[in-house]
Write a protein that holds these residues in place. Structure first.
Motif, short mmCIF file in Angstrom:
data_model
loop_
_atom_site.label_atom_id
_atom_site.label_comp_id
_atom_site.label_asym_id
_atom_site.label_seq_id
_atom_site.Cartn_x
_atom_site.Cartn_y
_atom_site.Cartn_z
N LEU A 1 -3.87 -11.29 -16.84
CA LEU A 1 -4.09 -11.23 -15.41
C LEU A 1 -4.98 -10.03 -15.04
O LEU A 1 -4.60 -8.89 -15.26
CB LEU A 1 -2.73 -11.10 -14.71
CG LEU A 1 -2.57 -11.87 -13.39
CD1 LEU A 1 -1.13 -12.21 -13.17
CD2 LEU A 1 -3.11 -11.06 -12.24
N GLY A 2 -6.18 -10.33 -14.53
CA GLY A 2 -7.09 -9.28 -14.08
C GLY A 2 -8.27 -9.07 -15.00
O GLY A 2 -8.19 -9.29 -16.21
N GLY B 1 -7.52 -1.88 1.55
CA GLY B 1 -6.70 -3.07 1.79
C GLY B 1 -6.79 -4.09 0.68
O GLY B 1 -6.41 -5.24 0.84
N LEU B 2 -7.27 -3.65 -0.49
CA LEU B 2 -7.60 -4.58 -1.58
C LEU B 2 -6.39 -5.36 -2.08
O LEU B 2 -6.40 -6.59 -2.12
CB LEU B 2 -8.22 -3.79 -2.73
CG LEU B 2 -8.98 -4.60 -3.79
CD1 LEU B 2 -10.05 -5.45 -3.16
CD2 LEU B 2 -9.61 -3.66 -4.82
N ARG B 3 -5.34 -4.68 -2.47
CA ARG B 3 -4.18 -5.37 -3.06
C ARG B 3 -3.56 -6.35 -2.06
O ARG B 3 -3.28 -7.50 -2.40
CB ARG B 3 -3.13 -4.36 -3.53
CG ARG B 3 -3.51 -3.58 -4.76
CD ARG B 3 -2.34 -2.81 -5.35
NE ARG B 3 -1.69 -3.51 -6.45
CZ ARG B 3 -0.41 -3.85 -6.49
NH1 ARG B 3 0.38 -3.55 -5.47
NH2 ARG B 3 0.09 -4.48 -7.53
N LYS B 4 -3.39 -5.91 -0.82
CA LYS B 4 -2.76 -6.78 0.18
C LYS B 4 -3.65 -7.98 0.50
O LYS B 4 -3.16 -9.10 0.70
CB LYS B 4 -2.44 -6.02 1.47
CG LYS B 4 -1.60 -6.84 2.46
CD LYS B 4 -1.18 -6.03 3.66
CE LYS B 4 -0.19 -6.82 4.51
NZ LYS B 4 -0.67 -8.15 4.87
N ASP C 1 -4.86 -2.67 -12.42
CA ASP C 1 -5.67 -3.82 -12.01
C ASP C 1 -5.10 -4.41 -10.72
O ASP C 1 -3.92 -4.77 -10.66
CB ASP C 1 -5.68 -4.89 -13.11
CG ASP C 1 -6.78 -5.91 -12.90
OD1 ASP C 1 -6.84 -6.50 -11.81
OD2 ASP C 1 -7.60 -6.10 -13.82
N GLU C 2 -5.92 -4.49 -9.70
CA GLU C 2 -5.44 -4.94 -8.39
C GLU C 2 -4.89 -6.36 -8.39
O GLU C 2 -4.02 -6.71 -7.60
CB GLU C 2 -6.56 -4.83 -7.34
CG GLU C 2 -7.90 -5.40 -7.73
CD GLU C 2 -8.81 -4.40 -8.41
OE1 GLU C 2 -10.01 -4.67 -8.55
OE2 GLU C 2 -8.31 -3.34 -8.84
N ALA D 1 -3.00 5.35 -7.88
CA ALA D 1 -2.32 4.75 -6.74
C ALA D 1 -2.01 3.27 -7.01
O ALA D 1 -0.91 2.79 -6.72
CB ALA D 1 -3.18 4.88 -5.49
N LEU D 2 -2.98 2.55 -7.59
CA LEU D 2 -2.77 1.13 -7.92
C LEU D 2 -1.66 0.97 -8.96
O LEU D 2 -0.81 0.08 -8.84
CB LEU D 2 -4.07 0.52 -8.46
CG LEU D 2 -5.22 0.33 -7.47
CD1 LEU D 2 -6.48 -0.13 -8.21
CD2 LEU D 2 -4.87 -0.66 -6.38
#
Length: 768
Positions: A38-39, A93-96, A146-147, A193-194
């Motif tokens: 995944l990613g 706002g990438l992950r959301k 990885d987001e 943070a990710l």
């Protein structure tokens, strides 16, 4: 060129594995396995695991891979790829946004369902590949930073839901990869943070009270059904970092982690033959026992990690060491011109005296000579005075007509003929001819264009001609300044005609015949000087060709050293020294059979001149084929791992007056290497961690080495020790499993929490 080296070393390693392990027990999975990567940051892991599975498992073709990516993918048989595109500009706002996209973009959710159904149908087609088809193992792999890993719960549960329709048991593990190295401070902040965001989510979906119920199972006609789940998603969560438990980033650390995923999958799913576990004291890996032993009494999530050490004959380094020795010998053979005579080179260049004399003859007029000058008309019929020099006599008789006749009919004619010669083409063709000859070659061509040896010889010859011309000119001057020779009394009685004929003879036979000799030598000097100039011009070109060969030697040597260094110092010791002696012996045999300069025959390296102009890749390729055909197939390269290491370890004992290493000492050193190289790949604060460990050897228990290693660990380690018995001719592998620590014990997590908290304050939307 590194691709050539890699292809060569892989071919040799694979050929050796096939040859040595003809009777080896083939590894295979008992149950079907699905790898989910995944990613984009996990694509390399997917490639490496895919390569391992297909190389080493006899039913590897039945194992499926499912890659979920946004930009990167790789395509192979049994590899499915699903693309989830998203805007990378809005990092806050990438992950959301990825999370929302899955739930609110019906097309993505529909297509994801369809792709998973394709994967499931393909798995069902592979039933004959496996001993058991009741259980399927799912290995989900992602990078912590990885987001796309925000979708781990949804994608995993959707896959499990689809597969549970056909399999009685669906076991699922999560492998979280950590790379601590960042490009800069900003990159470190964002990735930290990710990663912490994901770790917090892992804690959430692995808790005992985790519940999930959302409509993500989609059917045709926009029909949606809820996927329900009310327990932890994964049986085990593994952490595999580029930093090991000692805080060290080892060479190829990430690739080691990809191999660990393959080995853990093997140990969980390995097909066991009846003879594989004949020792009742042997520890057999049990997933349930390991999970129970690392669990926390309070129910808090505990993690697992692993370490892997692979010790076997360093085939890649051996093959490159052989190539390095062969290439160096080929270069030395090319440079060995001791048997080549200077006279032979001069003949090849057309610069031997006979060839030059023949060429200069063609520059002189064929139909004219000193005799023809006798016919020049005199302007006076007699010479006055008693004491007259020959120079004065010529002037009185002919004025300057003799000189003009000589200038026009000899000098100008000869120089015109000489200037029409194409020195550049003639010398270029001659040197090229030398370069192409097996017995001479490119290096001989290079040598004859240098300001030494051949050119020195030619310069010396020019000096000799110049000295001879000077002597002849001095002689002419003396003759001119001398008085004419008066005829004898008898001849004077015959009349003035006889007197004139005698003086003419002095002028033409003693002066102009010598002038013609000087002219011939001048022509030779001019010709040789022009040839020397062209040879010097060619030197830069042939120097570049030799430089190419030398640089290739350096590349081979450098790549060989890199491969040797990739091995542990003990495993990689004396590789070059040991195999150099063997290669020299084999090359002597080839030289006796095919000739000293056999390299330059078409069936070996061939005509280097034509090949090298386009580069040296083809030369390397041909020498690699030669190594595979004539050297690496010899019995010295087929020894068992232990015997080869024993021979190589003791090669220098006689030179350095050292004691021979016993087999017991070698085995003990190897055990130490196995242990140190298999330390766990998680950097944790372990003073408050109750760790549980298991260690497994992979190898043939009938071999002395694995028995020694197994018993050595049994006596010296307090953890569980087992072995996976496989009929294997060489090498041994050790997998260490460790568990019992928590996310908060990870030093990477501890260091990155501040980035996560700061990101939340700055308005980052890090969760769904």
């Amino acid at each position: 060129m590194e691709e050539l080296f890699e292809k060569f070393t892989h071919k040799y390693s694979n050929d050796m594995d096939k040859a040595i392990h003809k009777s080896d027990e083939q590894r295979s999975f008992r149950n079907p396995v699905l790898f989910v990567f995944l990613g984009d940051k996990s694509i390399e892991a997917s490639k490496k695991v895919y390569s391992y599975i297909n190389k080493t498992l006899d039913n590897g073709a039945g194992i499926l891979f499912f890659n979920v990516f946004s930009e990167k993918k790789f395509e192979e048989s049994n590899v499915f790829n699903f693309n989830i595109p998203y805007d990378k500009e809005n990092f806050k706002g990438l992950r959301k946004s990825i999370y929302d996209k899955l739930y609110y973009d019906d097309e993505i959710l529909t297509n994801l369902n369809k792709e998973i159904v394709k994967v499931k149908n393909k798995i069902l087609e592979q039933g004959e590949e496996f001993a058991s088809f009741e259980k399927i193992n799912i290995a989900v792999v992602t990078r912590a930073d990885d987001e796309l890993n925000i979708l781990v719960p949804e994608i995993t549960l959707l896959i499990k839901t689809k597969l549970m329709q056909n399999f009685l048991i669906t076991a699922c593990d999560l492998y979280t990869l950590i790379e601590t190295k960042a490009q800069d401070e900003n990159d470190e902040f964002n990735r930290g943070a990710l990663a912490v965001s994901f770790f917090k989510e892992v804690n959430f979906f692995q808790s005992s009270n985790f519940k999930y119920e959302k409509e993500i199972e989609v059917f045709d006609g926009n029909r949606k059904l809820a996927v329900k789940w009310d327990k932890p998603i994964f049986e085990l969560v593994y952490i595999l970092s580029d930093v090991n438990k000692k805080g060290v980033v080892t060479r190829n650390s990430l690739e080691e982690n990809y191999n660990i995923i393959s080995y853990i999958s093997l140990i969980k799913n390995r097909k066991i033959n009846s003879e594989s576990y004949y020792d009742i004291k042997n520890k057999i890996y049990d997933d349930n026992i390991f999970r129970r032993n690392i669990s926390d009494e309070n129910g808090e999530l505990t993690l697992a990690t692993a370490g892997l050490s692979v010790i076997k004959r360093p085939n890649s380094a051996v093959s490159m060491a052989v190539l390095s020795c062969v290439y160096e010998d080929m270069l030395n053979t090319l440079k060995d011109t001791s048997a080549i005579k200077e006279t032979d080179i001069l003949f090849e260049l057309g610069l031997d005296e006979e060839t030059i004399n023949n060429k200069m003859k063609k520059c002189m007029p064929e139909d004219k000579g000193v005799e023809d000058m006798m016919a020049i008309m005199t302007i006076k019929s007699r010479i006055k005075g008693d004491k007259v020099t020959l120079k004065e006599a010529e002037r009185e008789l002919y004025d300057n007509m003799c000189e003009k006749f000589y200038e026009v009919n000899f000098k100008e004619y000869a120089n015109e003929k000489l200037s029409s010669m194409n020195f550049k083409a003639a010398i270029g063709e001659a040197v090229e001819k030398i370069a192409r000859k097996q017995e001479l070659g490119v290096y001989a061509a290079y040598l004859c264009t240098r300001d030494e040896e051949i050119i020195d010889t030619l310069n010396n010859r020019v000096k000799e001609y110049e000295i001879s011309m000077e002597k002849l000119q001095n002689h002419i001057d003396e003759i001119y300044e001398g008085d004419i020779k008066r005829p004898s009394f008898f001849k004077s009685l015959l009349g003035k005609e006889e007197i004139l004929r005698d003086i003419k003879g002095q002028i033409f036979n003693e002066v102009y015949s010598r002038k013609i000799e000087i002219l011939k030598m001048q022509l030779k000097c001019t010709y040789i000087k022009n040839c020397i100039e062209e040879l010097s011009n060619l030197n830069a070109y042939f120097g570049e060709l030799i430089e190419k060969l030398t640089k290739t030697k350096e590349k081979i040597h450098r790549y060989t050293l890199e491969l040797i260094r990739e091995n542990d110092n003990y495993i990689g010791q004396n590789i070059r020294e040991y195999y150099e002696g063997i290669v020299k012996e084999k090359l002597l045999g080839l030289k006796e059979k095919f000739g000293k300069r056999f390299y330059f025959k078409e069936e070996f390296a061939g005509d280097l001149y034509d090949i090298i102009k386009a580069g040296t890749d083809e030369i390397v390729d041909r020498l690699q084929e030669m190594c595979l055909k004539y050297i690496l197939t010899e019995k010295e390269f087929s020894m068992s791992f232990e015997d080869e290491l024993n021979e190589r370890t003791n090669i220098s004992t006689s030179s350095y007056d050292r004691e021979i290493s016993t087999k017991d000492e070698i085995f003990k050193n190897l055990c130490t290497i196995l242990e140190s190289n298999s330390i766990s790949k998680a950097f944790i604060i372990d003073y408050n961690v109750t760790k549980y460990e298991e260690k497994y050897f992979f190898g043939d228990y009938s071999s002395d080495f694995i028995k020694y290693a197994y018993n050595f660990d049994k006596q010296s380690k307090s953890c569980e020790i087992g072995y996976i018995h496989e009929r294997r001719a060489t090498g041994i592998e050790k997998l260490s499993l460790m568990g019992g620590f928590k996310i908060k014990d990870l030093i990477y997590y501890k260091n990155s929490v501040k980035y996560y908290e700061a990101a939340l304050k700055e308005g980052y939307k890090l969760h769904g």
